[in-house]
Scaffold this motif. Sequence first.
Motif, PDB file in Angstrom:
ATOM      1  N   ALA A 174      -2.676   0.256  -3.819  1.00 35.68           N
ATOM      2  CA  ALA A 174      -2.887  -0.639  -3.857  1.00 35.68           C
ATOM      3  C   ALA A 174      -2.297  -1.697  -3.892  1.00 35.68           C
ATOM      4  O   ALA A 174      -2.716  -1.719  -5.610  1.00 35.68           O
ATOM      5  CB  ALA A 174      -3.459  -1.227  -2.844  1.00 35.68           C
ATOM      6  N   LYS A 178      -6.025  -3.393   3.429  1.00 35.92           N
ATOM      7  CA  LYS A 178      -5.197  -3.510   4.447  1.00 35.92           C
ATOM      8  C   LYS A 178      -4.340  -4.704   3.960  1.00 35.92           C
ATOM      9  O   LYS A 178      -4.524  -5.519   2.564  1.00 35.92           O
ATOM     10  CB  LYS A 178      -5.284  -4.203   5.428  1.00 35.92           C
ATOM     11  N   ASN A 227      -7.873   7.987   2.965  1.00 37.36           N
ATOM     12  CA  ASN A 227      -7.046   7.770   3.764  1.00 37.36           C
ATOM     13  C   ASN A 227      -7.111   6.693   3.400  1.00 37.36           C
ATOM     14  O   ASN A 227      -7.701   5.660   3.626  1.00 37.36           O
ATOM     15  CB  ASN A 227      -6.773   7.285   5.256  1.00 37.36           C
ATOM     16  N   ILE A 269       1.107  -1.147  -0.029  1.00 42.08           N
ATOM     17  CA  ILE A 269      -0.486   0.035   0.068  1.00 42.08           C
ATOM     18  C   ILE A 269       0.775   1.176  -0.392  1.00 42.08           C
ATOM     19  O   ILE A 269       1.911   1.793   0.547  1.00 42.08           O
ATOM     20  CB  ILE A 269      -0.967   0.115   1.458  1.00 42.08           C
ATOM     21  N   TYR A 303      -5.231   3.318   3.842  1.00 43.32           N
ATOM     22  CA  TYR A 303      -5.341   2.593   4.524  1.00 43.32           C
ATOM     23  C   TYR A 303      -6.305   2.231   6.169  1.00 43.32           C
ATOM     24  O   TYR A 303      -6.900   0.998   6.187  1.00 43.32           O
ATOM     25  CB  TYR A 303      -4.093   3.082   5.926  1.00 43.32           C
ATOM     26  N   ASP A 304      -7.762   3.606   5.077  1.00 48.26           N
ATOM     27  CA  ASP A 304      -8.545   2.673   6.126  1.00 48.26           C
ATOM     28  C   ASP A 304      -9.731   1.232   4.877  1.00 48.26           C
ATOM     29  O   ASP A 304     -11.310   1.736   5.933  1.00 48.26           O
ATOM     30  CB  ASP A 304      -9.625   3.840   6.152  1.00 48.26           C
TER      31      ASP A 304
END
Length: 123
Positions: A19, A49, A43, A14, A45-46
């Motif tokens: 990603a 994963k 964001n 990421i 990352y929210d």
Amino acid sequence: MRIGDKIKGTVSGIQPYGAFVDLENGTTGLIHISEIKTGFVDNIYDHVKIGQEVLVQVVDFDEYTEKASLSIRTLEEEQQKIPRHHRFTNERNKIGFSPLAKSLPRWIQEAKEYLKEQKEKKV
């Protein structure tokens, strides 16, 4: 692999811009941040994963580097039955190039006048 194919993969990396996904067919692809979901993604990352299994759709594929541009958003929109409009069309306005055609004679005249002025300056 072809554009429009739906393939499963695993998120392998990421970055702030997107990603990376290792696809089940052995190729690598990138889901750009704008293709994560409909709307603004503040964001990344929210939403994804590392190690997450994802179903993605191929948006573009480079045969030489064997890298793919992927999207989760198109699958999301497909489920919600929201049509994705082509970004560069004005089909509903039905105006095409007519504004350009109407302006062309004036532009040609302006260009001729400019070139004449430039020629006179050199003499």
